[in-house]
Design a protein around this motif. Structure first.
Motif, mmCIF file in Angstrom:
data_model
loop_
_atom_site.group_PDB
_atom_site.id
_atom_site.type_symbol
_atom_site.label_atom_id
_atom_site.label_comp_id
_atom_site.label_asym_id
_atom_site.label_seq_id
_atom_site.Cartn_x
_atom_site.Cartn_y
_atom_site.Cartn_z
ATOM 1 N N LEU B 360 0.834 -1.203 0.000
ATOM 2 C CA LEU B 360 0.000 0.000 0.000
ATOM 3 C C LEU B 360 0.873 1.260 0.000
ATOM 4 O O LEU B 360 0.633 2.208 -0.759
ATOM 5 C CB LEU B 360 -0.903 -0.034 1.249
ATOM 6 N N THR B 362 4.098 1.546 -0.863
ATOM 7 C CA THR B 362 4.881 1.660 -2.100
ATOM 8 C C THR B 362 4.012 2.242 -3.209
ATOM 9 O O THR B 362 4.433 3.115 -3.960
ATOM 10 C CB THR B 362 5.427 0.277 -2.509
ATOM 11 N N TYR B 363 2.779 1.743 -3.256
ATOM 12 C CA TYR B 363 1.835 2.251 -4.260
ATOM 13 C C TYR B 363 1.584 3.750 -4.062
ATOM 14 O O TYR B 363 1.642 4.536 -5.004
ATOM 15 C CB TYR B 363 0.526 1.465 -4.156
ATOM 16 N N SER B 366 4.410 5.833 -5.313
ATOM 17 C CA SER B 366 4.851 5.660 -6.696
ATOM 18 C C SER B 366 4.556 6.904 -7.520
ATOM 19 O O SER B 366 3.586 7.609 -7.263
ATOM 20 C CB SER B 366 4.138 4.472 -7.338
#
Lengths: 93, 488, 481
Positions: B360, B362-363, B366
């Motif tokens: 979650l 990392t997303y 991004s």
């Protein structure tokens, strides 16, 4: 909806090796979680400063004075694998 | 004799009067751990040898006629995400199974300097991610009040140890309620201090801008005594606050006359168990009776705290947990090359909830999502803080539930989102960095403890202690003990 | 088709602080592996960074020396990626609010003067060192990580894509290195790794405004390598384009042995750094007063010094350029000049004798044994006629080797110039007697013969005869015959 492809890309960035079942599960769960985040988009935050630090602390410095280091054996105390006083890792590429 | 039931200040008296020795006190706790912790499972590691050595040293001081501090000789536990040099520090993760840090956390040094007795390291949700302690990679901790219930989390081991008298007090960490919610579920006092009041150096990071170390204790006085020992500026923590930290026991006056107390409506009503809400209102009424002025108030951005928190905390976590790559310490899974070694080590080392949050976070960080998610969450965080700033311009303290419910049953909730929603009462104060205290206040119909939460502006710990102490002195609802026969 | 080359540089400069950027470990080179490491730079769980104040000071100084704006509000961010030389799986760096931006460096090339823009300068930490077990990274069986370098402070200087030739790049780097040296914030020695350069290079058809696809060639650690890389990449990319192909946007590495660049990884994979503000570090607020204090502490910059040497000392542009390109050399010049006035003579001796020796020995100027005042003393001895220029060169060689004073060497080796007329008259008489043919030629009007005779006398005196006195005595002697 988060696609499997996106989950795979995020897993790769996170250096997490996921199996098919995990990818499917995370695709579903992340989608659900992110749906609830959409509520944030309704809020007008124009001119609002992003709050990265809650306390108004700034300019925290240390002087350029040398302190104590670990001995080499302390540095390596938890090394899964070591060689010649260094951390051994498998080949890079 | 039930010396294990006593508080720090009661035991200190006995030690000073030489009615009991530190070794006896420590043995009593170690015996209880041996007898009962097989059921409670509050401890991951018990440091019996060390505890007895430390106790002997305290006894030597007492016999030599030296004066001792209030925490000296008192056995306690610390959450297993606080680094203890040479002692297993696992974060309840396979990733750090057997990891013995080469250094100790600042708070651990501070307690050592007070001659505190370390009984061991308390169980927790893996890397402090969770609210049930079921996410421990090793075993789940039981709620001493009812073995079928969770102790809360993530500091579930720390809370259960104190509630079951397996430690006089303990330290936990609170990123989104991880001290207060288990304190509430286990019927003890838990305090999340102001961000920056306790050094984070040596606290294994979950979400750095939210994490705070704090006490879990049997009463309000103990809470103040522990706070005296652990707060303070630390030059090793850049986010540590330079502040003239007071003697917190001075706040224990019992007097709340004229204090202005707000009852935020967003913390009541829908989603809150009526029994819990009733106790919060009862506590507010009690304070009114004691001379405080209580008013309903509003913190309109409260409902956005959950989504903001579940972007910010996982984002920071995804970065903080990158270092577990199998190179320098912890688990390594052998593989043909470095990338596979990283990926396989992290696959096997992390549990499902940790992986979910890393994904979650990392997303959210991004490229392409940063502005919509992470940056937006930081702005909303500011709005939440401003809510509090406005409230504290009018009120000395806010009163609210600690958690929407009493302790959940084991395995009750497999849906992560539903569990995240259980943090709605505790999360906003982490986002704003303000102190918050959970005080037991009666039992529900199932004889499970209910927690009432007090919130104050930054560094208003004395106000929270003052209010909590007044309640404690004027009701019988705050010092609760599980029926141990039933609970265990 | 005619192509124009477009080049930008990213230069990493290691700052000369005593300790690392976020912990108190020493930055010294040469310790045994993993001995300059503590919980913080090892990235142990629970550890936290605290910024070394000197790093901020040095970064601002470098920015001021490169004509940058200094940010009043700045912060650190985390650059997240996994690599075994990185102890936290993120590098603490600066992303959107670097400490310095919008500066420039002026260069001069055969095409004339030119200004190269500095986009930004930011502070960051260095990674550890990987030792590959095998010939190269691609053939090694495994690697070993040493974290002595992890956390050493760096500044990254990012230029605008303003360079158009290898010559531009070399002039830019030469000036950049000189400026850094002058500020004293780094040794800026490429060969020791305290200055490293990444080159971004692309081609575009002449006249086209849009940039072509670029390749980034990383971690070049010598000026020569940079020059070769630029030339090689121009050739490589030209070939691709002329064959109708497309240049791939990627990171490449330089194989110095083979003289080629190799693809390291494609860019898409590494671009996703997930930058975000480091919650463990607080914002940096810099006041105007602090900026001005640092500005006032800066020494004269090479460009200014060069101009001054031309105007005040009357040095030719070339001489002034060579001397000011290195702080150590300029300091040496100033040191000699403090004791001696003939500036052209100083510059000749530095450029011809000193630099020849330094280059021949392959040493750093800092390690030269001769002190500036010793050099001044030597030049004074020449002016006073104590020794000839020829002998002086011999004495200089001895000084360079031993660090001894010129006078001591002259005395020890009996090199004092012979100006005593009595002694010289004898030598003149002997040479005249031994070379009747030359005397005859001279008498017949062949003035060249005079030179030969002087040479013979000098030879007889082992170079120690005072040439002016010889000339005079010989003329008298011949005219009297």
């Amino acid at each position: 909806m988060i696609s499997k492809e996106v989950v795979e890309k995020v897993a790769k960035l996170s250096r997490l090796n996921l199996d098919e079942a995990e990818i499917a599960l995370y695709a579903e769960q992340l989608s659900q979680i992110l749906d609830t985040m959409e509520g944030l988009q309704q809020i007008d935050t124009d001119g609002v400063v992003p709050l990265a630090h809650v306390l108004p602390i700034e300019n925290v410095f240390r002087e350029d004075d040398v302190g104590q280091c670990f001995r080499q054996e302390e540095v390596l105390a938890n090394a899964p694998e070591q060689s010649d006083g260094m951390f051994q890792v498998p080949k890079i590429v | 004799m039930t010396i294990s039931r006593l508080t720090i200040h009661e035991l200190h008296e006995l030690l000073v009067k030489k009615e009991i020795s530190a070794v006896e006190l420590t043995r009593e706790h170690l015996d209880r751990i041996q007898k009962l912790d097989g059921d409670v499972k509050a401890y991951i590691t018990v440091t019996d040898q060390l505890a007895l050595e430390q106790a002997k040293a305290v006894d030597a001081k007492i016999s030599a006629g030296e004066s001792i501090g209030t925490l000296a000789g008192i056995p306690m536990a610390v959450k297993d995400n606080l680094c203890t040099k040479g002692i297993n520090t696992t974060c309840a993760s396979k990733m750090l199974d057997g990891f013995q840090p080469q250094y100790s956390a600042t708070v651990v040094h501070k307690l050592q300097a007070e001659n505190a007795i370390l009984l061991g390291k308390a169980n927790m949700d893996e890397f402090a991610m969770g609210s049930t302690t079921e996410n421990s990679a090793f075993f789940a901790t039981k709620n001493p009040w009812n073995a079928d219930c969770v102790p809360g989390g993530s500091s579930g081991g720390s809370a259960a140890a104190v509630a079951a008298d397996l430690a006089v007090y303990s330290l936990g960490s609170d990123t989104g309620g991880s001290i207060r919610q288990p304190a509430s579920f286990c019927g003890i006092v838990g305090l999340k201090p102001t961000y920056g009041a306790v050094s984070r150096f040596g606290l294994i990071a979950f979400a750095s801008s939210l994490d705070q170390i704090g006490p879990l204790a049997k009463d309000v006085t103990d809470t103040a005594l522990i706070l005296n020992a652990i707060t303070g500026y630390d030059k090793q923590d850049s986010t540590s606050a330079k502040y003239d930290y007071p003697d917190y026991t001075k706040a224990l006056t019992g007097d709340v006359k004229g204090l202005r107390i707000g009852l935020p409506k967003e913390y009541l009503g829908e989603g809150i168990d009526p029994e819990v809400e009733a106790q919060v209102r009862a506590a507010a009424a009690k304070l009114e009776e004691l001379g405080a002025v209580v008013e309903e108030c509003s913190l309109p951005y409260t409902r956005y705290a959950m989504p903001a928190y579940y972007l910010i905390a996982p984002a920071e976590a995804s970065s903080n947990l990158g270092r577990y790559d199998g190179v320098r310490y912890g688990l390594r899974v052998q593989a043909k090359d470095v990338v596979d070694m990283f990926c396989d080590t992290r696959k096997q080392g992390f549990g499902a909830e940790v992986k979910r949050r890393i994904m979650l976070g990392t997303y959210a960080l991004s490229s392409g999502y940063y502005d919509a998610y992470y940056l937006k969450a930081l702005k909303v965080r500011n709005l939440i803080k401003q809510d509090y700033d406005q409230a504290f311009a009018k009120y000395d303290c806010l009163i609210a539930p600690t958690a929407p419910t009493t302790a959940l049953h084991k395995g009750q909730n497999q849906d992560p989102l539903a569990l995240y929603k259980g943090d709605i009462c505790t999360i906003p104060s982490n986002l704003a960095g303000i102190p918050a205290l959970s005080l037991p206040y009666g039992l529900d119909k199932n004889q499970m403890p209910i927690g009432v939460q007090l919130l104050g502006k930054a560094f208003a710990e004395p106000t929270l202690l003052q209010v909590a102490y007044a309640l404690e002195q004027n009701t019988t609802l705050t010092r609760l003990k599980p029926n141990q026969g039933k609970g265990l | 088709m005619e192509y124009e080359v477009v080049i930008g540089c990213e230069v990493h400069v290691e700052l000369k602080t005593k300790t690392k950027i976020f912990c108190s470990c020493p930055t010294d080179f040469g310790g045994a592996p993993n001995t300059h490491v503590c919980p913080v730079c090892l990235g142990l769980p629970g550890t936290l960074p605290v910024l070394n104040k000197k790093v901020l000071e040095y970064a601002i100084k470098a920015g001021l020396a490169m004509n940058c704006e200094i940010a009043h509000f700045s912060k650190f961010d985390r650059k997240n990626y996994f690599y075994p030389d990185l102890t936290k799986a993120y590098q603490i760096s600066q992303f959107d609010l670097p400490i310095c931006k919008n500066g420039y460096i002026d260069i001069e090339t055969s095409q004339g003067a030119k200004r190269i823009g500095i986009t930004r300068i930011h502070m960051e930490e260095d990674a550890g060192k990987l030792v590959h077990q095998g010939a190269t990274i691609t053939t090694s069986a495994g690697s070993l990580a040493d974290y002595n370098r992890a956390g050493v402070p760096l500044i990254e200087i990012v230029s605008e894509p303003d360079m158009r030739s290898a010559e531009d790049v070399m002039a830019f780097l030469t000036n950049l290195k000189a400026i850094i040296e002058y500020t004293g914030v780094s040794d800026a020695r490429m060969e020791q790794g305290s200055l490293r350069c990444d080159v971004n290079l692309s081609l575009r058809p002449v006249g086209q405004e849009v940039f072509g696809t670029r390749a980034e060639i990383k971690n070049l650690n010598s000026f020569r390598a940079v020059e070769r890389v630029v030339k090689y990449e121009i050739e490589r990319q030209t070939e691709i384009l002329e064959a109708g192909g497309k240049v791939v946007q990627e990171t490449r590495t330089w194989d110095d042995g083979k003289g080629i660049t190799l693809s390291l990884r494609s860019k898409e994979d590494s671009d996703e750094y997930r930058y975000f503000p480091d919650p463990d570090l607080t914002p940096i607020i810099v006041t105007d007063a602090y900026i001005e204090e640092l500005r006032a502490s800066l020494p004269e910059m090479p460009q200014v010094k060069r101009q001054r040497m031309m105007e005040e000392d009357g040095l030719p542009a070339y001489d002034a350029g060579v001397i000011t390109a290195s702080k150590a050399l300029a300091d040496f010049y100033d040191g000699v000049h403090a004791h001696y006035n003939d500036t052209k003579k100083i510059s000749n001796w530095i450029m011809v004798e000193l630099l020849a020796k330094v280059n021949a020995e392959g040493i750093e100027l800092a390690d030269v044994k001769i002190r500036p005042e010793q050099m001044a003393a030597l030049l004074k001895l020449i002016d006073a006629g104590e020794i000839s220029g020829k002998i002086a060169k011999k004495v200089f060689g001895e000084m360079f080797a031993t660090g001894k004073d010129a006078e001591a060497i002259i005395k020890e080796q009996g090199l004092v110039q012979i100006s005593d007329e009595g002694a010289l008259k004898e030598m003149v008489a002997a040479v005249v007697e031994a070379n009747p043919k030359s005397v005859e030629d001279y008498k017949a009007g062949k003035k060249k013969a005079m030179g030969f005779l002087v040479g013979q006398i000098m030879k007889a005196s082992k170079g120690q005869a005072n040439p002016a006195v010889i000339n005079q005595l010989l003329t008298e002697k011949l005219d009297s015959m």
